[in-house]
Design a protein around this motif. Sequence first.
Motif, PDB file in Angstrom:
ATOM      1  N   ILE A  40       0.838  -1.207   0.000  1.00  0.00           N
ATOM      2  CA  ILE A  40       0.000   0.000   0.000  1.00  0.00           C
ATOM      3  C   ILE A  40       0.868   1.251   0.000  1.00  0.00           C
ATOM      4  O   ILE A  40       0.525   2.244  -0.650  1.00  0.00           O
ATOM      5  CB  ILE A  40      -1.035  -0.013   1.140  1.00  0.00           C
ATOM      6  N   PHE A  41       2.012   1.208   0.678  1.00  0.00           N
ATOM      7  CA  PHE A  41       2.906   2.363   0.655  1.00  0.00           C
ATOM      8  C   PHE A  41       3.440   2.587  -0.765  1.00  0.00           C
ATOM      9  O   PHE A  41       3.438   3.718  -1.271  1.00  0.00           O
ATOM     10  CB  PHE A  41       4.068   2.200   1.638  1.00  0.00           C
ATOM     11  N   LEU A  42       3.882   1.515  -1.417  1.00  0.00           N
ATOM     12  CA  LEU A  42       4.414   1.647  -2.776  1.00  0.00           C
ATOM     13  C   LEU A  42       3.329   2.047  -3.769  1.00  0.00           C
ATOM     14  O   LEU A  42       3.590   2.824  -4.691  1.00  0.00           O
ATOM     15  CB  LEU A  42       5.093   0.343  -3.203  1.00  0.00           C
ATOM     16  N   LEU A  43       2.106   1.540  -3.583  1.00  0.00           N
ATOM     17  CA  LEU A  43       0.998   1.910  -4.466  1.00  0.00           C
ATOM     18  C   LEU A  43       0.709   3.403  -4.374  1.00  0.00           C
ATOM     19  O   LEU A  43       0.603   4.095  -5.392  1.00  0.00           O
ATOM     20  CB  LEU A  43      -0.257   1.103  -4.133  1.00  0.00           C
ATOM     21  N   GLN A  44       0.603   3.927  -3.152  1.00  0.00           N
ATOM     22  CA  GLN A  44       0.317   5.361  -3.014  1.00  0.00           C
ATOM     23  C   GLN A  44       1.475   6.190  -3.538  1.00  0.00           C
ATOM     24  O   GLN A  44       1.269   7.224  -4.151  1.00  0.00           O
ATOM     25  CB  GLN A  44      -0.059   5.729  -1.572  1.00  0.00           C
ATOM     26  N   LEU A  45       2.706   5.718  -3.353  1.00  0.00           N
ATOM     27  CA  LEU A  45       3.867   6.449  -3.857  1.00  0.00           C
ATOM     28  C   LEU A  45       3.848   6.485  -5.388  1.00  0.00           C
ATOM     29  O   LEU A  45       4.094   7.528  -6.001  1.00  0.00           O
ATOM     30  CB  LEU A  45       5.156   5.807  -3.347  1.00  0.00           C
ATOM     31  N   MET A  46       3.519   5.341  -6.014  1.00  0.00           N
ATOM     32  CA  MET A  46       3.429   5.287  -7.472  1.00  0.00           C
ATOM     33  C   MET A  46       2.337   6.239  -7.980  1.00  0.00           C
ATOM     34  O   MET A  46       2.558   6.994  -8.932  1.00  0.00           O
ATOM     35  CB  MET A  46       3.139   3.865  -7.946  1.00  0.00           C
ATOM     36  N   LEU A  47       1.175   6.224  -7.350  1.00  0.00           N
ATOM     37  CA  LEU A  47       0.085   7.120  -7.750  1.00  0.00           C
ATOM     38  C   LEU A  47       0.516   8.577  -7.603  1.00  0.00           C
ATOM     39  O   LEU A  47       0.242   9.411  -8.462  1.00  0.00           O
ATOM     40  CB  LEU A  47      -1.173   6.841  -6.933  1.00  0.00           C
ATOM     41  N   ASN A  48       1.202   8.865  -6.506  1.00  0.00           N
ATOM     42  CA  ASN A  48       1.694  10.213  -6.262  1.00  0.00           C
ATOM     43  C   ASN A  48       2.644  10.649  -7.376  1.00  0.00           C
ATOM     44  O   ASN A  48       2.540  11.768  -7.891  1.00  0.00           O
ATOM     45  CB  ASN A  48       2.401  10.237  -4.898  1.00  0.00           C
ATOM     46  N   LEU A  49       3.550   9.773  -7.756  1.00  0.00           N
ATOM     47  CA  LEU A  49       4.548  10.111  -8.769  1.00  0.00           C
ATOM     48  C   LEU A  49       3.957  10.190 -10.179  1.00  0.00           C
ATOM     49  O   LEU A  49       4.499  10.891 -11.031  1.00  0.00           O
ATOM     50  CB  LEU A  49       5.696   9.100  -8.728  1.00  0.00           C
ATOM     51  N   VAL A  50       2.846   9.515 -10.422  1.00  0.00           N
ATOM     52  CA  VAL A  50       2.217   9.515 -11.748  1.00  0.00           C
ATOM     53  C   VAL A  50       1.356  10.758 -11.961  1.00  0.00           C
ATOM     54  O   VAL A  50       1.166  11.197 -13.092  1.00  0.00           O
ATOM     55  CB  VAL A  50       1.381   8.225 -11.925  1.00  0.00           C
ATOM     56  N   TRP A  51       0.862  11.343 -10.882  1.00  0.00           N
ATOM     57  CA  TRP A  51      -0.051  12.487 -11.019  1.00  0.00           C
ATOM     58  C   TRP A  51       0.591  13.654 -11.767  1.00  0.00           C
ATOM     59  O   TRP A  51      -0.006  14.196 -12.697  1.00  0.00           O
ATOM     60  CB  TRP A  51      -0.554  12.956  -9.644  1.00  0.00           C
ATOM     61  N   SER A  52       1.775  14.075 -11.370  1.00  0.00           N
ATOM     62  CA  SER A  52       2.408  15.264 -11.972  1.00  0.00           C
ATOM     63  C   SER A  52       2.593  15.150 -13.484  1.00  0.00           C
ATOM     64  O   SER A  52       2.203  16.065 -14.213  1.00  0.00           O
ATOM     65  CB  SER A  52       3.752  15.570 -11.302  1.00  0.00           C
ATOM     66  N   PRO A  53       3.183  14.055 -13.986  1.00  0.00           N
ATOM     67  CA  PRO A  53       3.308  13.969 -15.450  1.00  0.00           C
ATOM     68  C   PRO A  53       1.948  13.932 -16.156  1.00  0.00           C
ATOM     69  O   PRO A  53       1.807  14.512 -17.237  1.00  0.00           O
ATOM     70  CB  PRO A  53       4.077  12.661 -15.685  1.00  0.00           C
TER      71      PRO A  53
END
Length: 131
Positions: free
Chosen positions: A56-69
Motif C-alpha cells: 500500500i505504501f508503494l501503491l500510493q507512492l506510485m500514484l503520487n509520482l504519476v499524477w504530476s506527469p
Amino acid sequence: MIYDNNFYANLNKPNFQPPKWLFAPIWTILYILMFISAAIVAKHTPMYLKPAAICIFLLQLMLNLVWSPMFFIHHKIKNALFICITLTITVGFMITLFAKISILAAIIQIPYLIWLIFATILNASIVKLNH
C-alpha cells in the motif's frame, strides 16, 4: 520530464489556488513525514502485515509520482483527477493499516491525507473551470 509552464499558467484556476511558491515546501514536509512513517512501519510491522504495508505504501507512492506527469506533461487534467481521487482513497486505507502497526505512523500521515483532499478539490475545480 518536460513541464509545460504555459499550459498551467493558462488554465483557469479557482480563487483558493495557493501561491506557486507554497507547493515545494509543503511537498518537502509531506515527503519527509511520509518516509518517517514508512520507516516506523518497516521497523515495527509484524510479519503477517509486512506485504500489505509495503504494497500500500508503494501503491500510493506510485500514484503520487504519476499524477504530476499526467497533469503537467500530458495535460490530462481529468485523468489526473482520477489519479488524485484514487491516491486519496489509497492513503486513507494506508493510514488505517498503519494505525494497526503504529498510531504514530498513522498520525504522521494525516497532514498528507488533508493535503490530498485539498489537492483533489483543487484538481476537480480546475477540471470544472476548464471543461
